[in-house]
Design an enzyme around this catalytic site. Sequence first.
Site, PDB file in Angstrom:
ATOM      1  N   ARG A  57     -21.825 -63.289  17.609  1.00 34.94           N
ATOM      2  CA  ARG A  57     -23.118 -63.881  17.915  1.00 34.94           C
ATOM      3  C   ARG A  57     -23.570 -64.768  16.766  1.00 34.94           C
ATOM      4  O   ARG A  57     -23.125 -64.620  15.635  1.00 34.94           O
ATOM      5  CB  ARG A  57     -24.170 -62.798  18.147  1.00 34.94           C
ATOM      6  CG  ARG A  57     -24.032 -62.086  19.495  1.00 34.94           C
ATOM      7  CD  ARG A  57     -25.155 -61.082  19.686  1.00 34.94           C
ATOM      8  NE  ARG A  57     -25.238 -60.178  18.550  1.00 34.94           N
ATOM      9  CZ  ARG A  57     -26.150 -60.248  17.583  1.00 34.94           C
ATOM     10  NH1 ARG A  57     -27.109 -61.162  17.619  1.00 34.94           N
ATOM     11  NH2 ARG A  57     -26.152 -59.395  16.582  1.00 34.94           N
ATOM     12  N   LYS A 198     -26.506 -60.002  25.208  1.00 32.90           N
ATOM     13  CA  LYS A 198     -27.596 -59.769  24.280  1.00 32.90           C
ATOM     14  C   LYS A 198     -28.818 -60.645  24.623  1.00 32.90           C
ATOM     15  O   LYS A 198     -29.950 -60.297  24.265  1.00 32.90           O
ATOM     16  CB  LYS A 198     -27.140 -59.964  22.830  1.00 32.90           C
ATOM     17  CG  LYS A 198     -26.271 -58.784  22.305  1.00 32.90           C
ATOM     18  CD  LYS A 198     -26.996 -57.456  22.391  1.00 32.90           C
ATOM     19  CE  LYS A 198     -26.531 -56.324  21.488  1.00 32.90           C
ATOM     20  NZ  LYS A 198     -25.238 -55.727  21.681  1.00 32.90           N
ATOM     21  N   HIS A 218     -31.391 -49.849  21.757  1.00 31.95           N
ATOM     22  CA  HIS A 218     -30.030 -50.266  21.446  1.00 31.95           C
ATOM     23  C   HIS A 218     -29.226 -49.001  21.151  1.00 31.95           C
ATOM     24  O   HIS A 218     -29.115 -48.563  20.005  1.00 31.95           O
ATOM     25  CB  HIS A 218     -30.041 -51.196  20.225  1.00 31.95           C
ATOM     26  CG  HIS A 218     -28.710 -51.796  19.917  1.00 31.95           C
ATOM     27  ND1 HIS A 218     -28.278 -52.033  18.634  1.00 31.95           N
ATOM     28  CD2 HIS A 218     -27.722 -52.223  20.728  1.00 31.95           C
ATOM     29  CE1 HIS A 218     -27.071 -52.582  18.671  1.00 31.95           C
ATOM     30  NE2 HIS A 218     -26.706 -52.702  19.922  1.00 31.95           N
ATOM     31  N   SER A 236     -24.143 -52.497  14.882  1.00 28.96           N
ATOM     32  CA  SER A 236     -22.786 -52.855  15.285  1.00 28.96           C
ATOM     33  C   SER A 236     -21.735 -52.139  14.428  1.00 28.96           C
ATOM     34  O   SER A 236     -21.871 -52.053  13.211  1.00 28.96           O
ATOM     35  CB  SER A 236     -22.618 -54.369  15.149  1.00 28.96           C
ATOM     36  OG  SER A 236     -21.360 -54.739  15.639  1.00 28.96           O
ATOM     37  N   LYS A 240     -21.228 -46.488  18.601  1.00 26.72           N
ATOM     38  CA  LYS A 240     -21.889 -46.242  19.886  1.00 26.72           C
ATOM     39  C   LYS A 240     -20.879 -46.182  21.034  1.00 26.72           C
ATOM     40  O   LYS A 240     -20.867 -45.232  21.816  1.00 26.72           O
ATOM     41  CB  LYS A 240     -22.928 -47.337  20.198  1.00 26.72           C
ATOM     42  CG  LYS A 240     -24.131 -47.328  19.291  1.00 26.72           C
ATOM     43  CD  LYS A 240     -25.152 -48.382  19.702  1.00 26.72           C
ATOM     44  CE  LYS A 240     -24.636 -49.803  19.663  1.00 26.72           C
ATOM     45  NZ  LYS A 240     -24.217 -50.266  18.325  1.00 26.72           N
ATOM     46  N   THR A 241     -20.044 -47.215  21.118  1.00 30.69           N
ATOM     47  CA  THR A 241     -19.105 -47.286  22.244  1.00 30.69           C
ATOM     48  C   THR A 241     -18.017 -46.219  22.109  1.00 30.69           C
ATOM     49  O   THR A 241     -17.722 -45.488  23.056  1.00 30.69           O
ATOM     50  CB  THR A 241     -18.484 -48.700  22.313  1.00 30.69           C
ATOM     51  OG1 THR A 241     -19.537 -49.648  22.495  1.00 30.69           O
ATOM     52  CG2 THR A 241     -17.500 -48.816  23.463  1.00 30.69           C
ATOM     53  N   ASP A 255     -24.352 -49.291  25.312  1.00 27.86           N
ATOM     54  CA  ASP A 255     -25.070 -50.192  24.395  1.00 27.86           C
ATOM     55  C   ASP A 255     -26.567 -50.405  24.630  1.00 27.86           C
ATOM     56  O   ASP A 255     -27.290 -50.605  23.676  1.00 27.86           O
ATOM     57  CB  ASP A 255     -24.377 -51.561  24.411  1.00 27.86           C
ATOM     58  CG  ASP A 255     -24.707 -52.407  23.199  1.00 27.86           C
ATOM     59  OD1 ASP A 255     -24.576 -51.894  22.074  1.00 27.86           O
ATOM     60  OD2 ASP A 255     -25.110 -53.575  23.358  1.00 27.86           O
ATOM     61  N   ARG A 320     -12.704 -57.914  20.886  1.00 25.39           N
ATOM     62  CA  ARG A 320     -13.512 -57.197  21.878  1.00 25.39           C
ATOM     63  C   ARG A 320     -12.828 -57.143  23.228  1.00 25.39           C
ATOM     64  O   ARG A 320     -11.956 -57.953  23.545  1.00 25.39           O
ATOM     65  CB  ARG A 320     -14.838 -57.945  22.088  1.00 25.39           C
ATOM     66  CG  ARG A 320     -15.772 -57.941  20.921  1.00 25.39           C
ATOM     67  CD  ARG A 320     -16.673 -56.722  20.941  1.00 25.39           C
ATOM     68  NE  ARG A 320     -17.594 -56.719  19.825  1.00 25.39           N
ATOM     69  CZ  ARG A 320     -18.562 -55.836  19.680  1.00 25.39           C
ATOM     70  NH1 ARG A 320     -18.761 -54.900  20.587  1.00 25.39           N
ATOM     71  NH2 ARG A 320     -19.346 -55.873  18.627  1.00 25.39           N
TER      72      ARG A 320
HETATM   73  P1  ATP Z   1     -21.480 -52.783  18.803  1.00 26.85           P
HETATM   74  O1  ATP Z   1     -22.983 -52.614  18.806  1.00 26.85           O
HETATM   75  O2  ATP Z   1     -21.067 -53.992  18.017  1.00 26.85           O
HETATM   76  O3  ATP Z   1     -20.877 -52.719  20.157  1.00 26.85           O
HETATM   77  P2  ATP Z   1     -20.660 -50.001  18.314  1.00 26.85           P
HETATM   78  O4  ATP Z   1     -21.720 -49.190  17.647  1.00 26.85           O
HETATM   79  O5  ATP Z   1     -20.469 -49.808  19.756  1.00 26.85           O
HETATM   80  O6  ATP Z   1     -20.870 -51.555  17.910  1.00 26.85           O
HETATM   81  P3  ATP Z   1     -17.907 -49.234  18.135  1.00 26.85           P
HETATM   82  O7  ATP Z   1     -17.392 -50.287  19.046  1.00 26.85           O
HETATM   83  O8  ATP Z   1     -17.984 -47.850  18.671  1.00 26.85           O
HETATM   84  O9  ATP Z   1     -19.315 -49.675  17.523  1.00 26.85           O
HETATM   85  O10 ATP Z   1     -17.047 -49.307  16.811  1.00 26.85           O
HETATM   86  C1  ATP Z   1     -16.753 -48.254  15.938  1.00 26.85           C
HETATM   87  C2  ATP Z   1     -15.424 -48.596  15.276  1.00 26.85           C
HETATM   88  O11 ATP Z   1     -15.179 -47.756  14.166  1.00 26.85           O
HETATM   89  C3  ATP Z   1     -14.276 -48.388  16.247  1.00 26.85           C
HETATM   90  O12 ATP Z   1     -13.348 -49.421  16.036  1.00 26.85           O
HETATM   91  C4  ATP Z   1     -13.727 -47.028  15.823  1.00 26.85           C
HETATM   92  O13 ATP Z   1     -12.348 -46.889  16.091  1.00 26.85           O
HETATM   93  C5  ATP Z   1     -13.957 -47.061  14.318  1.00 26.85           C
HETATM   94  N1  ATP Z   1     -14.096 -45.738  13.660  1.00 26.85           N
HETATM   95  C6  ATP Z   1     -13.348 -45.294  12.634  1.00 26.85           C
HETATM   96  N2  ATP Z   1     -13.743 -44.081  12.228  1.00 26.85           N
HETATM   97  C7  ATP Z   1     -14.791 -43.729  13.006  1.00 26.85           C
HETATM   98  C8  ATP Z   1     -15.625 -42.561  13.061  1.00 26.85           C
HETATM   99  N3  ATP Z   1     -15.484 -41.548  12.230  1.00 26.85           N
HETATM  100  N4  ATP Z   1     -16.608 -42.543  14.007  1.00 26.85           N
HETATM  101  C9  ATP Z   1     -16.793 -43.594  14.844  1.00 26.85           C
HETATM  102  N5  ATP Z   1     -16.027 -44.711  14.826  1.00 26.85           N
HETATM  103  C10 ATP Z   1     -15.030 -44.786  13.924  1.00 26.85           C
HETATM  104 MN    MN Z   2     -20.567 -51.117  21.383  1.00 24.43          MN
END
Ligand code: ATP
Ligand code: MN
Length: 529
Positions: A57, A198, A218, A236, A240-241, A255, A320
């Site tokens: 973004r 977004k 969020h 980010s 979360k995901t 999200d 992504r």
């Molecule tokens: P966005 O808002 O950008 O979508 P998000 O909060 O959904 O971000 P995720 O897509 O879940 O973030 O990314 C977390 C990343 O960190 C993943 O690539 C995951 O494999 C990695 N990771 C490594 N260790 C951990 C951990 N202990 N807990 C969670 N995620 C981890």
């Molecule tokens: Mn996410």
Amino acid sequence: MLAFPKSALINHGIRFTNHIHYQLSPEVLTTQTISRGEGRLSDTGALVINTGEFTGRSPDDKFIVLDNITKDTVNWNDFNIPFDAKQFDLLYDKMMEYLANKEIWVRDSYACAESAYRMNIRVINENPWSNLFAYNMFLRPTGAELDDFTPDWHLIQAPNFRADPATDGTRHHNFAIINFSKKVILIGGTGYTGEMKKGIFSVLNFILPYNRAVLSMHCSANMGKRGDTAIFFGLSGTGKTTLSADPCRQLIGDDEHGWTKDSVFNFEGGCYAKTIDLTEEKEPEIFRAVKPGALVENVPFIDSSDQLDFTSKKITPNTRMSYPLHFISNAMEPSVGDIPKNIFFLTCDSYGVLPPVSKLTAGQAMYQFISGYTAKIAGTEAGIVEPKATFSACFGAPFLPLHPGHYAAMLGKKMTAHQVNVWMINTGWSGGGYGVGKRIKLDYTRAMITAALEGKLIDVGYEPHPVFGMQIPTSCPGVPSEILNPRSTWSDKTAYDEAAKKLALQFIKNFEKYAGGVSAEILAAAPAV
Ligand code: ATP
Ligand code: MN
């Protein structure tokens, strides 16, 4: 093939009369993308594209039109930049002129799984893969619902249209502009698909809390077998995901959610997962979603093969994949759950200071929510790079048109009214900061969350963090006890104490701007240095 009412577009100044692709299936959009030379299939059948110049973004180029609706309501700041209404009309006309003799892809979709809040969206794109993103990420109306579909909002996205900052009022050639009076989101000059989701999220973050008394958040959300909903806030990359995709629980969404007086509902119809270092072993649910219909962005292929190289950051570290919610095995449809029993604040603390799991009091919860802390590593190059603290109010400042106090007050009331447990999870570093320690194992983080959700952290001992005050469990099923207290994982205790103090001072400095407007209980939850 669905017929499309062209007059509906003409009413919006959209004058094109030829080349309209309406409501095409993912299969057709995939085939078209490939035949236009804009994408390739992976060995497992996912469509793989490059988003072009932008692989993330562009918050500096996100505007809100200054008008009677927004003038005194929007919290004008670096994320909510005003745009002149007349200038918007000119830019809109210019973009319509640009699209007039182009092929376009139109899709009718909606946001908000809870029917009372449903928002119909007509998406107009310049290429088929952007339209596939809209299919994956927004909710999909049934055939009957399409018969009398009236769009509430129009989302018009043209990656190859370039604005001229000298005459168009933008900062660069790319822009994302929200117009609340016209109910239009105009995106140009960027192919990063995330701008579309977004953009809609930002609109809902205004409308729902301001007009409908629904807290927009969020966060990701899932629900256990006993109907116990959990929500996971975080900036980010905090998890979360990843963490909401739990085979033992039903996925509500990854999200964007709303919290009404009796439910939590997803705004979207799909997930947008980070795929860097994705493996079947660590993230089976997401890995198995790499299949026909999924749209993979900016992931290179392994040389002379159709296999994706998820380890490569050659194009961007922000690789992504979007896919419809039901690509996750136990997705909930419609994605509406009960009121949360547990709230998790996810942070990726690359200083290695915060405990991997801890329990927050109501005051601490509000303090952390308003602070919205994470600290990712600053660079992606090898070698030691200083982590950089980010404070983003409500864990989502770039998407919040209203003042953060608005969302925080709503969350505070709901947390108290429903006696919700609030946990803080550090998915970042342990045993030292970035360069010394390591990122905590995903399996351990999952075990900590499961323990919290299953009530297995009720009858364990706790100790307060000496600086931040949150309660740290002294044992947790499935996790070695020695890693629960971050200080005990650092070999150099003095270095830990210094790092904790340094981070605490950053929290305190960041909070100065909110200190005047919050209760004594919240102020008392500030770290003690
Ligand atoms: P966005 O808002 O950008 O979508 P998000 O909060 O959904 O971000 P995720 O897509 O879940 O973030 O990314 C977390 C990343 O960190 C993943 O690539 C995951 O494999 C990695 N990771 C490594 N260790 C951990 C951990 N202990 N807990 C969670 N995620 C981890
Ligand atoms: Mn996410």
